[in-house]
Design a protein around this motif. Structure first.
Motif, PDB file in Angstrom:
ATOM      1  N   ARG A  58       0.836  -1.206   0.000  1.00 34.57           N
ATOM      2  CA  ARG A  58       0.000   0.000   0.000  1.00 34.57           C
ATOM      3  C   ARG A  58       0.867   1.251   0.000  1.00 34.57           C
ATOM      4  N   PHE A  59       1.990   1.171   0.684  1.00 32.31           N
ATOM      5  CA  PHE A  59       2.936   2.283   0.685  1.00 32.31           C
ATOM      6  C   PHE A  59       3.448   2.529  -0.732  1.00 32.31           C
ATOM      7  N   GLY A  60       3.760   1.458  -1.448  1.00 32.61           N
ATOM      8  CA  GLY A  60       4.219   1.599  -2.818  1.00 32.61           C
ATOM      9  C   GLY A  60       3.186   2.244  -3.713  1.00 32.61           C
ATOM     10  N   LYS A  61       1.940   1.877  -3.530  1.00 28.33           N
ATOM     11  CA  LYS A  61       0.876   2.482  -4.319  1.00 28.33           C
ATOM     12  C   LYS A  61       0.780   3.976  -4.020  1.00 28.33           C
ATOM     13  N   GLU A  62       0.913   4.358  -2.760  1.00 34.65           N
ATOM     14  CA  GLU A  62       0.907   5.778  -2.388  1.00 34.65           C
ATOM     15  C   GLU A  62       2.037   6.522  -3.102  1.00 34.65           C
ATOM     16  N   LEU A  63       3.225   5.918  -3.119  1.00 34.24           N
ATOM     17  CA  LEU A  63       4.373   6.568  -3.745  1.00 34.24           C
ATOM     18  C   LEU A  63       4.163   6.750  -5.242  1.00 34.24           C
ATOM     19  N   LEU A  64       3.601   5.745  -5.899  1.00 31.24           N
ATOM     20  CA  LEU A  64       3.345   5.850  -7.336  1.00 31.24           C
ATOM     21  C   LEU A  64       2.292   6.915  -7.633  1.00 31.24           C
ATOM     22  N   LEU A  65       1.266   6.984  -6.790  1.00 29.65           N
ATOM     23  CA  LEU A  65       0.232   8.001  -6.984  1.00 29.65           C
ATOM     24  C   LEU A  65       0.770   9.403  -6.723  1.00 29.65           C
ATOM     25  N   ARG A  66       1.850   9.486  -5.932  1.00 29.57           N
ATOM     26  CA  ARG A  66       2.478  10.790  -5.658  1.00 29.57           C
ATOM     27  C   ARG A  66       3.501  11.184  -6.712  1.00 29.57           C
ATOM     28  N   GLY A  67       3.703  10.327  -7.707  1.00 30.27           N
ATOM     29  CA  GLY A  67       4.565  10.721  -8.817  1.00 30.27           C
ATOM     30  C   GLY A  67       5.843   9.927  -8.984  1.00 30.27           C
ATOM     31  N   ALA A  68       6.052   8.876  -8.183  1.00 29.11           N
ATOM     32  CA  ALA A  68       7.242   8.050  -8.379  1.00 29.11           C
ATOM     33  C   ALA A  68       7.231   7.451  -9.779  1.00 29.11           C
ATOM     34  N   LYS A  69       8.396   7.331 -10.382  1.00 30.21           N
ATOM     35  CA  LYS A  69       8.506   6.798 -11.745  1.00 30.21           C
ATOM     36  C   LYS A  69       8.323   5.292 -11.770  1.00 30.21           C
ATOM     37  N   GLN A  70       8.934   4.618 -10.784  1.00 26.57           N
ATOM     38  CA  GLN A  70       8.873   3.158 -10.746  1.00 26.57           C
ATOM     39  C   GLN A  70       9.082   2.679  -9.320  1.00 26.57           C
ATOM     40  N   TYR A  71       8.371   1.620  -8.956  1.00 29.16           N
ATOM     41  CA  TYR A  71       8.441   1.080  -7.594  1.00 29.16           C
ATOM     42  C   TYR A  71       8.706  -0.418  -7.650  1.00 29.16           C
ATOM     43  N   THR A  72       9.699  -0.869  -6.884  1.00 25.73           N
ATOM     44  CA  THR A  72       9.985  -2.291  -6.732  1.00 25.73           C
ATOM     45  C   THR A  72       9.878  -2.651  -5.263  1.00 25.73           C
ATOM     46  N   GLY A  73       8.997  -3.583  -4.961  1.00 27.07           N
ATOM     47  CA  GLY A  73       8.835  -4.047  -3.585  1.00 27.07           C
ATOM     48  C   GLY A  73       9.451  -5.422  -3.425  1.00 27.07           C
ATOM     49  N   LEU A  74      10.240  -5.597  -2.382  1.00 29.93           N
ATOM     50  CA  LEU A  74      10.855  -6.882  -2.075  1.00 29.93           C
ATOM     51  C   LEU A  74      10.159  -7.461  -0.849  1.00 29.93           C
ATOM     52  N   GLU A  75       9.605  -8.663  -0.969  1.00 27.99           N
ATOM     53  CA  GLU A  75       8.816  -9.254   0.112  1.00 27.99           C
ATOM     54  C   GLU A  75       9.111 -10.744   0.234  1.00 27.99           C
ATOM     55  N   GLY A  76       9.430 -11.182   1.463  1.00 25.41           N
ATOM     56  CA  GLY A  76       9.821 -12.562   1.687  1.00 25.41           C
ATOM     57  C   GLY A  76       8.684 -13.533   1.890  1.00 25.41           C
ATOM     58  N   SER A  77       7.485 -13.042   2.163  1.00 23.33           N
ATOM     59  CA  SER A  77       6.327 -13.909   2.386  1.00 23.33           C
ATOM     60  C   SER A  77       5.504 -14.036   1.114  1.00 23.33           C
ATOM     61  N   GLU A  78       5.237 -15.277   0.692  1.00 21.02           N
ATOM     62  CA  GLU A  78       4.444 -15.488  -0.516  1.00 21.02           C
ATOM     63  C   GLU A  78       3.039 -14.904  -0.364  1.00 21.02           C
ATOM     64  N   GLN A  79       2.450 -15.096   0.805  1.00 22.85           N
ATOM     65  CA  GLN A  79       1.087 -14.616   1.028  1.00 22.85           C
ATOM     66  C   GLN A  79       1.029 -13.086   1.005  1.00 22.85           C
ATOM     67  N   MET A  80       2.039 -12.440   1.619  1.00 17.76           N
ATOM     68  CA  MET A  80       2.072 -10.983   1.619  1.00 17.76           C
ATOM     69  C   MET A  80       2.397 -10.451   0.223  1.00 17.76           C
ATOM     70  N   ALA A  81       3.274 -11.132  -0.497  1.00 23.12           N
ATOM     71  CA  ALA A  81       3.614 -10.702  -1.858  1.00 23.12           C
ATOM     72  C   ALA A  81       2.398 -10.756  -2.771  1.00 23.12           C
ATOM     73  N   GLU A  82       1.555 -11.762  -2.580  1.00 23.00           N
ATOM     74  CA  GLU A  82       0.331 -11.859  -3.379  1.00 23.00           C
ATOM     75  C   GLU A  82      -0.585 -10.667  -3.115  1.00 23.00           C
ATOM     76  N   ALA A  83      -0.705 -10.270  -1.831  1.00 23.46           N
ATOM     77  CA  ALA A  83      -1.506  -9.090  -1.490  1.00 23.46           C
ATOM     78  C   ALA A  83      -0.902  -7.837  -2.095  1.00 23.46           C
ATOM     79  N   ALA A  84       0.432  -7.765  -2.128  1.00 20.54           N
ATOM     80  CA  ALA A  84       1.113  -6.606  -2.703  1.00 20.54           C
ATOM     81  C   ALA A  84       0.843  -6.489  -4.201  1.00 20.54           C
ATOM     82  N   ARG A  85       0.920  -7.601  -4.899  1.00 24.39           N
ATOM     83  CA  ARG A  85       0.668  -7.566  -6.346  1.00 24.39           C
ATOM     84  C   ARG A  85      -0.773  -7.138  -6.638  1.00 24.39           C
ATOM     85  N   PHE A  86      -1.690  -7.579  -5.811  1.00 26.05           N
ATOM     86  CA  PHE A  86      -3.091  -7.177  -5.980  1.00 26.05           C
ATOM     87  C   PHE A  86      -3.241  -5.666  -5.810  1.00 26.05           C
ATOM     88  N   ASN A  87      -2.582  -5.112  -4.795  1.00 29.20           N
ATOM     89  CA  ASN A  87      -2.693  -3.673  -4.545  1.00 29.20           C
ATOM     90  C   ASN A  87      -2.056  -2.833  -5.646  1.00 29.20           C
TER      91      ASN A  87
END
Length: 246
Positions: A58-87
């Motif tokens: 969700r933080f990454g989505k906020e950053l992109l909406l604020r004008g970031a050019k590109q966002y890469t999130g690194l996440e060690g949990s498969e379940q959390m990464a799936e939620a991140a991709r959805f967001n």
């Protein structure tokens, strides 16, 4: 059971209970740490950002909406990464499901590296800071938060998952592994002093621009009780750093 790193979030009950806590308006993430992080990262227009331990992004989505050019999130949990991709659906963001320790940091790629309440789960902070330094472009910034060392110091501290009413500060200079009951499980954290964080950043080549201990502000809390409780001890430590000119 005992969990290291992001593995606890692969347990469905733990994941759901964590998300409920994380979404509370008066949680330390929302009422204390979040406003500081947003202040210190400043203008992110057209920046490429790496977020270590991105959670549900969700933080990454906020950053992109604020004008970031590109966002890469690194996440060690498969379940959390799936939620991140959805967001991040419909956004110019990428989620990599991989532990921070295993990630091959590309050289001089990012303008900003962030990490929020994650790095106290990493055992070797000095090597990680060197990796972050080399993955940043010249004059790139590194802004991160950790659980305040006063709250991780004691080997015997919180014994259950309810709201803590008192804090034991002990064993402060005995750095290393700590086992803490949290959300009906036991998680492994690594205690290190503020001095340790500072010296490791300097040795990696960073200039420390700012340090915050999360002074509570009343207008960030909906509850007077929670505001008064958070004035008793710092729960967050935030650093803002820059990769100086070579």
């Amino acid at each position: 059971m005992e969990f290291r790193g992001a593995s606890a979030y692969n347990q469905l009950d733990f994941f759901e209970q964590y998300m409920n806590r994380r979404n509370r308006q008066d949680s330390p993430n929302n009422a204390i740490e979040g406003p500081i992080i947003h202040e210190l990262i400043g203008d992110i227009q057209d920046k490429c950002i790496l977020d270590l331990g991105c959670g549900d992004a969700r933080f990454g989505k906020e950053l992109l909406l604020r004008g970031a050019k590109q966002y890469t999130g690194l996440e060690g949990s498969e379940q959390m990464a799936e939620a991140a991709r959805f967001n991040l659906i419909g956004q110019y963001g990428t989620v990599i499901c991989e532990t921070i320790e295993a990630h091959p940091f590309p050289k001089e790629t990012f303008d900003l590296v962030t990490s929020r309440f994650v790095l106290h789960y990493i055992s070797d902070i000095r090597n990680l800071f060197q990796d972050i330094h080399q993955t940043l472009k010249e004059n790139g910034t590194f802004v991160f938060s950790v659980q305040h060392p006063l709250t991780t110091s004691a080997f015997v501290s919180k014994q259950h998952g309810d709201k803590r009413g008192s804090w034991l500060v002990d064993d402060y200079f005995l750095e290393g592994e700590r086992k803490e009951p949290w959300i009906n499980q036991t998680v492994i954290k690594y205690h290190r002093t503020i001095e340790h964080y500072f010296s490791a950043l300097r040795q990696a080549g960073f200039t420390v621009l700012d340090l915050r201990e999360g002074t509570p502000k009343r207008d960030h809390f909906s509850s007077e009780e929670d505001f008064l409780r958070r004035q008793r001890i710092p729960v967050v430590l935030v650093f803002s750093c820059v990769k100086a000119n070579g």
